[in-house]
Write a protein that holds these residues in place. Structure first.
Motif, PDB file in Angstrom:
ATOM      1  N   ILE A 190       2.601  -3.020  10.126  1.00 13.09           N
ATOM      2  CA  ILE A 190       2.871  -2.934   8.697  1.00 13.09           C
ATOM      3  C   ILE A 190       1.686  -3.541   7.978  1.00 13.09           C
ATOM      4  CG2 ILE A 190       4.364  -3.698   6.821  1.00 13.09           C
ATOM      5  CD1 ILE A 190       6.691  -3.617   8.800  1.00 13.09           C
ATOM      6  N   GLN A 191       1.066  -2.726   7.124  1.00 18.19           N
ATOM      7  CA  GLN A 191      -0.201  -3.114   6.506  1.00 18.19           C
ATOM      8  C   GLN A 191      -0.179  -2.825   5.020  1.00 18.19           C
ATOM      9  OE1 GLN A 191      -3.614  -1.022   8.133  1.00 18.19           O
ATOM     10  NE2 GLN A 191      -5.018  -2.607   7.412  1.00 18.19           N
ATOM     11  N   ARG A 192      -0.749  -3.721   4.256  1.00 19.04           N
ATOM     12  CA  ARG A 192      -0.895  -3.453   2.820  1.00 19.04           C
ATOM     13  C   ARG A 192      -1.813  -2.256   2.615  1.00 19.04           C
ATOM     14  NH1 ARG A 192      -0.681  -8.995  -0.742  1.00 19.04           N
ATOM     15  NH2 ARG A 192       0.567 -10.255   0.721  1.00 19.04           N
ATOM     16  N   GLU A 193      -1.614  -1.575   1.517  1.00 20.10           N
ATOM     17  CA  GLU A 193      -2.337  -0.332   1.278  1.00 20.10           C
ATOM     18  C   GLU A 193      -3.831  -0.556   1.066  1.00 20.10           C
ATOM     19  OE1 GLU A 193      -0.291   1.563  -2.009  1.00 20.10           O
ATOM     20  OE2 GLU A 193       0.972   2.693  -0.603  1.00 20.10           O
ATOM     21  N   ASN A 194      -4.579   0.547   1.238  1.00 18.67           N
ATOM     22  CA  ASN A 194      -6.009   0.593   0.913  1.00 18.67           C
ATOM     23  C   ASN A 194      -6.842  -0.424   1.686  1.00 18.67           C
ATOM     24  OD1 ASN A 194      -5.524   2.628  -1.086  1.00 18.67           O
ATOM     25  ND2 ASN A 194      -4.827   1.021  -2.475  1.00 18.67           N
ATOM     26  N   GLY A 195      -6.625  -0.466   3.009  1.00 20.01           N
ATOM     27  CA  GLY A 195      -7.425  -1.358   3.840  1.00 20.01           C
ATOM     28  C   GLY A 195      -7.102  -2.818   3.668  1.00 20.01           C
ATOM     29  N   GLY A 196      -5.843  -3.103   3.334  1.00 24.31           N
ATOM     30  CA  GLY A 196      -5.428  -4.485   3.129  1.00 24.31           C
ATOM     31  C   GLY A 196      -5.036  -5.177   4.414  1.00 24.31           C
ATOM     32  N   PRO A 197      -4.545  -6.404   4.317  1.00 21.40           N
ATOM     33  CA  PRO A 197      -4.165  -7.179   5.494  1.00 21.40           C
ATOM     34  C   PRO A 197      -3.017  -6.539   6.270  1.00 21.40           C
ATOM     35  CG  PRO A 197      -4.345  -8.590   3.550  1.00 21.40           C
ATOM     36  CD  PRO A 197      -4.398  -7.177   3.072  1.00 21.40           C
ATOM     37  N   ILE A 198      -3.018  -6.761   7.576  1.00 20.24           N
ATOM     38  CA  ILE A 198      -1.886  -6.373   8.412  1.00 20.24           C
ATOM     39  C   ILE A 198      -0.894  -7.530   8.386  1.00 20.24           C
ATOM     40  CG2 ILE A 198      -1.163  -5.885  10.777  1.00 20.24           C
ATOM     41  CD1 ILE A 198      -3.902  -4.506  11.164  1.00 20.24           C
TER      42      ILE A 198
END
Length: 205
Positions: A190-198
């Motif tokens: 589960i990762q934040r959108e647009n290359g964000g943190p996992i």
């Protein structure tokens, strides 16, 4: 989570590939995945594991970090820290630093034959994506051309399939079931959108 961006056509990559294979792949406290990119294919050897989608994912990380270019071998730790994959000491320090931070997402994944059940909850309220990844444990490759011509290299945790299966805002608990093919290991992240943190990751074999 450790993502290694690598290529069979990159002469600087074998030490990072070996580090992932010999040190990271078997660890229970680390999920290490090799994503082969395609931008070195032009120099004489087409990487049979390469996927343009992995190249795009690496570029997404670069944009999120404000970097103007991408490179191999690169390791990205939990979607946040970028480091040269051939520098194990730096990678280990980053892994330990991330292990010391509690996850804000509770994730549980179980497997029943050709399907996985995913449940998650969080106090976060932000756009996140649920990803389902399948990988092969190891593969030996005899490289005939390019920078690594004449070498026989063994790669580990090679990603074959990466799917974004759901968008989740975290405002309500997540419960879903996903069909998977074959018996390859599966990773859910589960990762934040647009290359964000996992925010969370789990593996089922």
């Amino acid at each position: 989570m450790v993502e290694l961006y690598t290529s069979q056509g990159c002469s600087s990559c074998p030490p990072a590939d070996a580090y992932l294979r010999d040190q990271l792949a078997a660890r229970e406290d680390v999920i290490a995945l090799a994503l082969h990119v395609d931008y070195w294919d032009y120099i004489g050897w087409k990487d049979e594991f390469a996927n343009p989608a992995f190249t795009q994912r690496q570029h997404s990380y670069a944009r999120a970090a404000g970097h103007r270019s991408v490179y191999t071998p690169q390791m990205i730790i939990n979607g946040q820290d970028h480091v040269v994959g051939a520098h194990p000491n730096k990678v280990e320090k980053l892994i330990e630093a991330h292990k010391a931070v509690s996850s804000q997402v509770d994730l549980d994944v179980t497997r029943d034959g050709d399907a996985i059940s995913i449940t998650a909850s969080t106090d976060l309220s932000t756009p996140m994506n649920v990803h389902v990844v399948q990988y092969r444990s190891a593969e030996k490759v005899s490289i005939k051309r390019g920078e690594n011509a004449g070498r026989v290299l063994t790669y580990a945790n090679i990603v074959d399939n990466w799917e974004q299966v759901r968008r989740w805002t975290g405002q309500s608990d997540l419960a879903m079931r996903v069909t998977v093919e074959g018996d390859a290991p599966v990773v859910v992240l589960i990762q934040r959108e647009n290359g964000g943190p996992i925010e969370a990751a789990a593996r089922v074999k």
